[in-house]
Scaffold this motif. Structure first.
Motif, PDB file in Angstrom:
ATOM      1  N   UNK A 197      -8.874 -29.586 -61.667  1.00  0.00           N
ATOM      2  CA  UNK A 197      -8.587 -30.981 -61.294  1.00  0.00           C
ATOM      3  C   UNK A 197      -7.089 -30.762 -60.712  1.00  0.00           C
ATOM      4  N   UNK A 198      -6.303 -30.050 -61.637  1.00  0.00           N
ATOM      5  CA  UNK A 198      -4.927 -29.748 -61.198  1.00  0.00           C
ATOM      6  C   UNK A 198      -5.049 -29.015 -59.940  1.00  0.00           C
ATOM      7  N   UNK A 199      -5.888 -27.925 -59.773  1.00  0.00           N
ATOM      8  CA  UNK A 199      -5.849 -27.188 -58.570  1.00  0.00           C
ATOM      9  C   UNK A 199      -6.157 -27.849 -57.551  1.00  0.00           C
ATOM     10  N   UNK A 200      -7.140 -28.782 -57.477  1.00  0.00           N
ATOM     11  CA  UNK A 200      -7.713 -29.564 -56.238  1.00  0.00           C
ATOM     12  C   UNK A 200      -6.695 -30.442 -55.848  1.00  0.00           C
ATOM     13  N   UNK A 201      -6.094 -31.225 -56.886  1.00  0.00           N
ATOM     14  CA  UNK A 201      -5.223 -32.327 -56.379  1.00  0.00           C
ATOM     15  C   UNK A 201      -3.688 -32.120 -56.555  1.00  0.00           C
ATOM     16  N   UNK A 202      -3.132 -31.493 -58.020  1.00  0.00           N
ATOM     17  CA  UNK A 202      -1.971 -31.435 -57.970  1.00  0.00           C
ATOM     18  C   UNK A 202      -1.495 -30.591 -57.111  1.00  0.00           C
ATOM     19  N   UNK A 203      -1.948 -29.353 -57.156  1.00  0.00           N
ATOM     20  CA  UNK A 203      -1.378 -27.942 -56.721  1.00  0.00           C
ATOM     21  C   UNK A 203      -1.744 -28.333 -55.092  1.00  0.00           C
ATOM     22  N   UNK A 204      -2.523 -28.779 -54.619  1.00  0.00           N
ATOM     23  CA  UNK A 204      -2.703 -29.000 -53.162  1.00  0.00           C
ATOM     24  C   UNK A 204      -1.723 -29.995 -52.756  1.00  0.00           C
ATOM     25  N   UNK A 205      -1.462 -30.977 -53.424  1.00  0.00           N
ATOM     26  CA  UNK A 205      -0.413 -32.041 -53.185  1.00  0.00           C
ATOM     27  C   UNK A 205       0.692 -31.217 -52.899  1.00  0.00           C
ATOM     28  N   UNK A 206       1.163 -30.583 -53.840  1.00  0.00           N
ATOM     29  CA  UNK A 206       2.663 -30.123 -53.726  1.00  0.00           C
ATOM     30  C   UNK A 206       2.646 -28.885 -52.470  1.00  0.00           C
ATOM     31  N   UNK A 207       1.528 -28.206 -52.506  1.00  0.00           N
ATOM     32  CA  UNK A 207       1.732 -27.233 -51.554  1.00  0.00           C
ATOM     33  C   UNK A 207       1.797 -28.112 -49.833  1.00  0.00           C
ATOM     34  N   UNK A 208       0.833 -29.048 -49.776  1.00  0.00           N
ATOM     35  CA  UNK A 208       0.837 -29.861 -48.622  1.00  0.00           C
ATOM     36  C   UNK A 208       2.111 -30.599 -48.440  1.00  0.00           C
ATOM     37  N   UNK A 209       2.603 -31.173 -49.353  1.00  0.00           N
ATOM     38  CA  UNK A 209       3.945 -31.903 -49.141  1.00  0.00           C
ATOM     39  C   UNK A 209       5.357 -30.700 -48.819  1.00  0.00           C
ATOM     40  N   UNK A 210       5.338 -29.862 -49.658  1.00  0.00           N
ATOM     41  CA  UNK A 210       6.383 -28.739 -49.473  1.00  0.00           C
ATOM     42  C   UNK A 210       6.293 -28.036 -48.058  1.00  0.00           C
ATOM     43  N   UNK A 211       4.952 -28.205 -47.657  1.00  0.00           N
ATOM     44  CA  UNK A 211       5.042 -27.386 -46.328  1.00  0.00           C
ATOM     45  C   UNK A 211       5.500 -28.409 -45.122  1.00  0.00           C
ATOM     46  N   UNK A 212       5.658 -29.534 -45.452  1.00  0.00           N
ATOM     47  CA  UNK A 212       6.287 -30.371 -44.398  1.00  0.00           C
ATOM     48  C   UNK A 212       7.839 -29.887 -44.206  1.00  0.00           C
ATOM     49  N   UNK A 213       8.483 -29.355 -45.362  1.00  0.00           N
ATOM     50  CA  UNK A 213       9.980 -29.053 -45.212  1.00  0.00           C
ATOM     51  C   UNK A 213       9.968 -27.864 -44.157  1.00  0.00           C
ATOM     52  N   UNK A 214       8.856 -26.827 -44.473  1.00  0.00           N
ATOM     53  CA  UNK A 214       8.607 -25.681 -43.775  1.00  0.00           C
ATOM     54  C   UNK A 214       8.340 -25.991 -42.229  1.00  0.00           C
ATOM     55  N   UNK A 215       7.553 -26.743 -42.120  1.00  0.00           N
ATOM     56  CA  UNK A 215       7.129 -27.387 -40.666  1.00  0.00           C
ATOM     57  C   UNK A 215       8.406 -27.675 -40.024  1.00  0.00           C
ATOM     58  N   UNK A 216       9.166 -28.565 -40.453  1.00  0.00           N
ATOM     59  CA  UNK A 216      10.131 -29.026 -39.818  1.00  0.00           C
ATOM     60  C   UNK A 216      11.420 -27.800 -39.686  1.00  0.00           C
ATOM     61  N   UNK A 217      11.448 -27.104 -40.489  1.00  0.00           N
ATOM     62  CA  UNK A 217      12.228 -25.793 -40.080  1.00  0.00           C
ATOM     63  C   UNK A 217      11.833 -24.825 -39.071  1.00  0.00           C
ATOM     64  N   UNK A 218      10.545 -24.696 -38.936  1.00  0.00           N
ATOM     65  CA  UNK A 218      10.005 -24.116 -37.716  1.00  0.00           C
ATOM     66  C   UNK A 218      10.274 -24.980 -36.418  1.00  0.00           C
ATOM     67  N   UNK A 219      10.074 -26.231 -36.488  1.00  0.00           N
ATOM     68  CA  UNK A 219      10.281 -27.016 -35.266  1.00  0.00           C
ATOM     69  C   UNK A 219      11.707 -27.087 -34.954  1.00  0.00           C
ATOM     70  N   UNK A 220      12.985 -26.695 -36.157  1.00  0.00           N
ATOM     71  CA  UNK A 220      14.162 -26.716 -35.596  1.00  0.00           C
ATOM     72  C   UNK A 220      14.624 -25.270 -35.192  1.00  0.00           C
ATOM     73  N   UNK A 221      13.732 -24.266 -35.190  1.00  0.00           N
ATOM     74  CA  UNK A 221      14.023 -23.003 -34.963  1.00  0.00           C
ATOM     75  C   UNK A 221      14.691 -22.198 -35.944  1.00  0.00           C
ATOM     76  N   UNK A 222      14.695 -22.744 -37.354  1.00  0.00           N
ATOM     77  CA  UNK A 222      15.145 -21.859 -38.608  1.00  0.00           C
ATOM     78  C   UNK A 222      14.309 -20.880 -38.977  1.00  0.00           C
ATOM     79  N   UNK A 223      13.051 -21.159 -38.823  1.00  0.00           N
ATOM     80  CA  UNK A 223      11.879 -20.141 -38.980  1.00  0.00           C
ATOM     81  C   UNK A 223      11.177 -19.847 -37.881  1.00  0.00           C
ATOM     82  N   UNK A 224      10.602 -18.707 -37.518  1.00  0.00           N
ATOM     83  CA  UNK A 224      10.058 -18.358 -36.458  1.00  0.00           C
ATOM     84  C   UNK A 224       8.529 -19.081 -36.865  1.00  0.00           C
ATOM     85  N   UNK A 225       7.889 -18.985 -37.715  1.00  0.00           N
ATOM     86  CA  UNK A 225       6.728 -19.309 -38.112  1.00  0.00           C
ATOM     87  C   UNK A 225       6.439 -19.562 -39.508  1.00  0.00           C
TER      88      UNK A 225
END
Length: 207
Positions: A132-160
């Motif tokens: 349950x932790x894997x399918x809910x909590x872990x995926x929640x954390x990964x999905x929401x933290x990925x938003x920070x990285x997606x923004x960094x890619x959009x700003x050009x701070x990260x290439x991908x």
């Protein structure tokens, strides 16, 4: 590997969809606060629907209508206990976002480190909780933290999206949970800011 039978409401079968009645966000938060209170006092093994129902002043039926099992209820409580939603953090830079995030983590480190460690320990011996932790909590954390990285890619701070992205939850929460073991003190904002600059950002920028 199939897990052990899930603790279910009497008469409920695994193939029956529970129709959840409407519940206000405020009342749901009260129930989840009760879950966290019992977790801190009794631990996961001793936590039961009876204890939570007594603490929350509701029936067990109410709890089972909202969450199918004890593990699902605990995962929901852990998500609700997050000090900040990463998606709501937008400072204009990746470093700023990460520093804002760890600032919030440090504010609750003393209160929550033992709770997080206890849940992780319980997951080692409880297959239902681990799944349950894997399918809910872990995926929640990964999905929401990925938003920070997606923004960094959009700003050009990260290439991908970097390869280290999948380890970002482990890095951040590992730093919080392990500091009391390695240094005898809780992870404060200064410690976590150094961790971001020296470990997290280099990993993200060079992977």
């Amino acid at each position: 590997m199939p897990g052990r039978p899930v603790d279910r409401f009497p008469g409920q079968t695994s193939d029956v969809r529970i129709r959840r009645p409407r519940m206000t966000p405020e009342r749901e938060r009260e129930l989840l606060e009760a879950v966290l209170g019992v977790l801190r006092e009794a631990g996961y093994g001793a936590l039961s629907m009876d204890l939570v129902a007594t603490r929350a002043r509701c029936s067990k039926a109410t709890l089972y209508r909202q969450w199918h099992s004890k593990a699902e209820m605990v995962a929901a409580a852990m998500i609700a206990n997050r000090p900040v939603d990463p998606e709501a953090v937008d400072t204009g830079s990746l470093r700023g976002d990460l520093l804002a995030l760890v600032e919030a983590l440090s504010a609750t480190a003393e209160k929550d480190t033992a709770l997080i460690a206890a849940i992780h320990h319980a997951a080692l011996t409880d297959e239902d909780l681990a799944a349950t932790l894997h399918t809910s909590l872990a995926e929640y954390e990964f999905t929401h933290l990925s938003v920070l990285l997606d923004r960094a890619v959009e700003r050009g701070e990260l290439q991908r999206l970097p390869g280290a992205a999948e380890f970002l939850p482990q890095l951040l929460f590992g730093a919080v949970v392990t500091r009391p073991l390695t240094e005898g003190s809780f992870a404060d904002s200064t410690y976590l800011a150094r961790f971001v600059d020296l470990v997290v950002l280099p990993a993200l920028r060079h992977s």
